[in-house]
Design a protein around this motif. Structure first.
Motif, PDB file in Angstrom:
ATOM      1  N   ALA A  58       0.831  -1.206   0.000  1.00 20.24           N
ATOM      2  CA  ALA A  58       0.000   0.000   0.000  1.00 20.24           C
ATOM      3  C   ALA A  58       0.863   1.253   0.000  1.00 20.24           C
ATOM      4  O   ALA A  58       0.585   2.222  -0.732  1.00 20.24           O
ATOM      5  N   ASP A  59       1.933   1.263   0.797  1.00 23.67           N
ATOM      6  CA  ASP A  59       2.799   2.439   0.851  1.00 23.67           C
ATOM      7  C   ASP A  59       3.526   2.671  -0.470  1.00 23.67           C
ATOM      8  O   ASP A  59       3.766   3.821  -0.861  1.00 23.67           O
ATOM      9  N   ASP A  60       3.884   1.599  -1.163  1.00 25.28           N
ATOM     10  CA  ASP A  60       4.497   1.763  -2.486  1.00 25.28           C
ATOM     11  C   ASP A  60       3.558   2.503  -3.428  1.00 25.28           C
ATOM     12  O   ASP A  60       3.982   3.374  -4.204  1.00 25.28           O
TER      13      ASP A  60
ATOM     14  N   ARG B 286       3.088 -16.356  -5.626  1.00 29.95           N
ATOM     15  CA  ARG B 286       2.006 -17.350  -5.630  1.00 29.95           C
ATOM     16  C   ARG B 286       0.689 -16.745  -5.159  1.00 29.95           C
ATOM     17  O   ARG B 286      -0.282 -17.461  -4.908  1.00 29.95           O
ATOM     18  N   GLY B 287       0.663 -15.430  -4.967  1.00 25.06           N
ATOM     19  CA  GLY B 287      -0.560 -14.754  -4.559  1.00 25.06           C
ATOM     20  C   GLY B 287      -0.781 -14.713  -3.062  1.00 25.06           C
ATOM     21  O   GLY B 287      -1.830 -14.257  -2.607  1.00 25.06           O
ATOM     22  N   MET B 288       0.191 -15.160  -2.272  1.00 24.90           N
ATOM     23  CA  MET B 288       0.043 -15.220  -0.816  1.00 24.90           C
ATOM     24  C   MET B 288       0.684 -13.970  -0.218  1.00 24.90           C
ATOM     25  O   MET B 288       1.911 -13.830  -0.194  1.00 24.90           O
ATOM     26  N   LYS B 289      -0.148 -13.053   0.231  1.00 29.07           N
ATOM     27  CA  LYS B 289       0.305 -11.707   0.550  1.00 29.07           C
ATOM     28  C   LYS B 289      -0.011 -11.283   1.978  1.00 29.07           C
ATOM     29  O   LYS B 289      -0.861 -11.855   2.648  1.00 29.07           O
ATOM     30  N   THR B 290       0.677 -10.222   2.402  1.00 24.66           N
ATOM     31  CA  THR B 290       0.326  -9.538   3.640  1.00 24.66           C
ATOM     32  C   THR B 290      -0.885  -8.647   3.352  1.00 24.66           C
ATOM     33  O   THR B 290      -1.183  -8.341   2.192  1.00 24.66           O
ATOM     34  N   PRO B 291      -1.592  -8.190   4.390  1.00 26.36           N
ATOM     35  CA  PRO B 291      -2.690  -7.254   4.135  1.00 26.36           C
ATOM     36  C   PRO B 291      -2.242  -6.000   3.395  1.00 26.36           C
ATOM     37  O   PRO B 291      -2.978  -5.477   2.547  1.00 26.36           O
ATOM     38  N   GLU B 292      -1.036  -5.510   3.682  1.00 19.28           N
ATOM     39  CA  GLU B 292      -0.535  -4.313   3.006  1.00 19.28           C
ATOM     40  C   GLU B 292      -0.272  -4.579   1.519  1.00 19.28           C
ATOM     41  O   GLU B 292      -0.496  -3.714   0.671  1.00 19.28           O
ATOM     42  N   GLN B 293       0.201  -5.790   1.201  1.00 17.76           N
ATOM     43  CA  GLN B 293       0.362  -6.151  -0.216  1.00 17.76           C
ATOM     44  C   GLN B 293      -0.996  -6.389  -0.867  1.00 17.76           C
ATOM     45  O   GLN B 293      -1.207  -6.030  -2.028  1.00 17.76           O
ATOM     46  N   GLY B 294      -1.914  -6.967  -0.102  1.00 11.38           N
ATOM     47  CA  GLY B 294      -3.249  -7.227  -0.628  1.00 11.38           C
ATOM     48  C   GLY B 294      -4.020  -5.960  -0.941  1.00 11.38           C
ATOM     49  O   GLY B 294      -4.835  -5.925  -1.862  1.00 11.38           O
ATOM     50  N   ALA B 295      -3.762  -4.901  -0.155  1.00 10.51           N
ATOM     51  CA  ALA B 295      -4.465  -3.632  -0.376  1.00 10.51           C
ATOM     52  C   ALA B 295      -3.908  -2.860  -1.563  1.00 10.51           C
ATOM     53  O   ALA B 295      -4.545  -1.924  -2.058  1.00 10.51           O
ATOM     54  N   ALA B 296      -2.736  -3.247  -2.044  1.00 12.91           N
ATOM     55  CA  ALA B 296      -2.052  -2.457  -3.062  1.00 12.91           C
ATOM     56  C   ALA B 296      -2.844  -2.348  -4.363  1.00 12.91           C
ATOM     57  O   ALA B 296      -2.902  -1.269  -4.973  1.00 12.91           O
ATOM     58  N   THR B 297      -3.428  -3.451  -4.812  1.00 14.12           N
ATOM     59  CA  THR B 297      -4.120  -3.394  -6.105  1.00 14.12           C
ATOM     60  C   THR B 297      -5.350  -2.497  -6.040  1.00 14.12           C
ATOM     61  O   THR B 297      -5.627  -1.746  -6.988  1.00 14.12           O
TER      62      THR B 297
ATOM     63  N   GLY C 134      -8.606  -6.348   8.205  1.00 18.05           N
ATOM     64  CA  GLY C 134      -7.998  -6.980   7.050  1.00 18.05           C
ATOM     65  C   GLY C 134      -7.569  -6.003   5.978  1.00 18.05           C
ATOM     66  O   GLY C 134      -6.923  -4.982   6.240  1.00 18.05           O
ATOM     67  N   LEU C 135      -7.921  -6.317   4.740  1.00 16.10           N
ATOM     68  CA  LEU C 135      -7.549  -5.479   3.605  1.00 16.10           C
ATOM     69  C   LEU C 135      -8.161  -4.086   3.718  1.00 16.10           C
ATOM     70  O   LEU C 135      -7.536  -3.095   3.346  1.00 16.10           O
ATOM     71  N   GLY C 136      -9.377  -4.021   4.222  1.00 10.86           N
ATOM     72  CA  GLY C 136     -10.037  -2.732   4.362  1.00 10.86           C
ATOM     73  C   GLY C 136      -9.293  -1.807   5.297  1.00 10.86           C
ATOM     74  O   GLY C 136      -9.157  -0.606   5.030  1.00 10.86           O
ATOM     75  N   LEU C 137      -8.779  -2.352   6.394  1.00 11.01           N
ATOM     76  CA  LEU C 137      -8.026  -1.542   7.350  1.00 11.01           C
ATOM     77  C   LEU C 137      -6.725  -1.043   6.723  1.00 11.01           C
ATOM     78  O   LEU C 137      -6.369   0.133   6.872  1.00 11.01           O
ATOM     79  N   ALA C 138      -6.022  -1.916   6.028  1.00  8.39           N
ATOM     80  CA  ALA C 138      -4.789  -1.490   5.351  1.00  8.39           C
ATOM     81  C   ALA C 138      -5.082  -0.406   4.320  1.00  8.39           C
ATOM     82  O   ALA C 138      -4.306   0.547   4.158  1.00  8.39           O
ATOM     83  N   THR C 139      -6.219  -0.516   3.650  1.00  8.72           N
ATOM     84  CA  THR C 139      -6.621   0.491   2.666  1.00  8.72           C
ATOM     85  C   THR C 139      -6.929   1.820   3.338  1.00  8.72           C
ATOM     86  O   THR C 139      -6.494   2.883   2.889  1.00  8.72           O
ATOM     87  N   THR C 140      -7.682   1.771   4.434  1.00  4.95           N
ATOM     88  CA  THR C 140      -8.033   2.994   5.171  1.00  4.95           C
ATOM     89  C   THR C 140      -6.788   3.713   5.666  1.00  4.95           C
ATOM     90  O   THR C 140      -6.660   4.941   5.529  1.00  4.95           O
ATOM     91  N   LYS C 141      -5.867   2.973   6.240  1.00  2.00           N
ATOM     92  CA  LYS C 141      -4.643   3.585   6.761  1.00  2.00           C
ATOM     93  C   LYS C 141      -3.867   4.278   5.648  1.00  2.00           C
ATOM     94  O   LYS C 141      -3.367   5.399   5.824  1.00  2.00           O
ATOM     95  N   ALA C 142      -3.747   3.615   4.503  1.00  2.00           N
ATOM     96  CA  ALA C 142      -2.989   4.201   3.390  1.00  2.00           C
ATOM     97  C   ALA C 142      -3.663   5.464   2.864  1.00  2.00           C
ATOM     98  O   ALA C 142      -2.988   6.475   2.593  1.00  2.00           O
ATOM     99  N   LEU C 143      -4.969   5.434   2.701  1.00  2.00           N
ATOM    100  CA  LEU C 143      -5.688   6.615   2.219  1.00  2.00           C
ATOM    101  C   LEU C 143      -5.535   7.779   3.192  1.00  2.00           C
ATOM    102  O   LEU C 143      -5.352   8.930   2.780  1.00  2.00           O
TER     103      LEU C 143
END
Length: 320
Positions: free
Chosen positions: A18-20, A248-259, A40-49
């Motif tokens: 997400a930070d990238d 292989r698609g296995m990510k951290t929440p921060e990587q998952g929020a990136a897309t 989860g992903l939503g929290l990582a997204t909120t923090k980045a925004l």
């Protein structure tokens, strides 16, 4: 005009975080709504925004849990909403519209997966009602705030859409046996079809829509799975910790929020819309040689997208 479903050469990839994505991005003066943005992903997204300067409204079924998760994060509001409950979605939208704020980003991140059979008040199957109809209703009700803002609507789908298309003969499992994975897959296909149909309607109003696969991330989304089912995903190491292997698609929440964040903010996507993305790029169309990468052809079928839109409009009483 339909955007071609193929990669465009993003500088980011499967391991991007997400930070990238938000590095150097200034979202000051922008308003975002993130459904389920407190776990989860939503929290990582909120923090980045929030770090990028956006004002973020997080919808939550569990207000106390949301307050605890979001404590100390700047420029975040919490508002109650349960996607499976139509009056709850309507109240959330009404309250936001009453604030007279424009809406620049709507990120539909909340959802359920592989849950026991449940139905909404109208009798619709729970995955379809929550993951699709709830977000469909929300986007349509918020439409006045989205138009003419250069807004983007992001539907967080899943590679799980490859499990099943939308069974228009029995969407709600009234006649066929209930299968929690088929129900989940159908709802994730619906997310992709929704984004295509919304983008077609929104382009002339400056609204573009995208869908995406975030990756395989162990979050509260897996709360309905047994230990045996989780073990079958081969997602944990010998110490019981989640395996992180972005290739292989296995990510951290921060990587998952990136897309999702790439879809929401990338200038590469200016003038583009309606596409399904993964690993911070537009995905190709799935075929046998790709394994599970890419989007299933049935999820980008415009006839199916229009058929689903018509039904969803009839069932919710909403449209854009």
């Amino acid at each position: 005009m339909t955007t071609p479903q193929h990669p465009i050469g993003s500088p980011f990839g499967a391991a991007s975080t997400a930070d990238d994505i938000i590095a150097g991005t200034d979202l000051s003066g922008r308003t975002a709504i993130v459904t389920g943005g407190y776990s989860g992903l939503g929290l990582a997204t909120t923090k980045a925004l929030s770090r990028a300067g956006a004002e973020v409204i997080v919808s939550a079924r569990d207000i106390a849990k949301a307050e605890a998760a979001l404590a100390g994060i700047g420029s975040v509001e919490i508002a109650p909403m349960d996607l499976i409950d139509a009056p709850s979605v309507a109240r959330f939208a009404e309250d936001f519209l009453a604030s007279k704020r424009p809406l620049h980003l709507l990120i539909n991140s909340a959802g359920i997966m592989a849950a026991p059979l449940r139905r909404d008040a109208a009798g619709h199957e729970g995955h379809f009602a929550t993951n699709h109809l709830g977000h469909f209703r929300l986007a349509c009700l918020l439409w006045p705030a989205l138009v003419d803002q250069g807004a983007r609507v992001i539907a967080v789908s899943s590679r799980g859409h490859q499990i099943a298309g939308v069974d228009f003969d029995d969407i709600d499992f009234d006649r066929r046996p209930y299968d929690k994975w088929v129900a989940y897959g159908q709802s994730k296909t619906a997310n992709i079809l929704f984004a295509r149909a919304l983008d077609r309607r929104g382009e002339k109003h400056g609204v573009r829509a995208f869908s995406l696969h975030p990756g395989q991330i162990i979050t509260d989304l897996a709360r309905h799975l047994s230990d045996e089912e989780l073990a079958g995903f081969d997602a944990f190491d010998a110490q019981g910790k989640p395996i992180i292997d972005p290739a292989r698609g296995m990510k951290t929440p921060e990587q998952g929020a990136a897309t999702a964040l790439w879809c929401a903010t990338s200038v590469q996507l200016d003038g583009i819309g309606g596409v399904y993305c993964e690993d911070c790029d537009i995905a190709g169309i799935n075929h046998a040689e790709m394994g599970r990468k890419g989007v299933a052809p049935w999820a980008i079928d415009d006839e199916a997208a229009e058929r689903l839109w018509t039904l969803s409009s009839q069932w919710t009483g909403c449209s854009c």
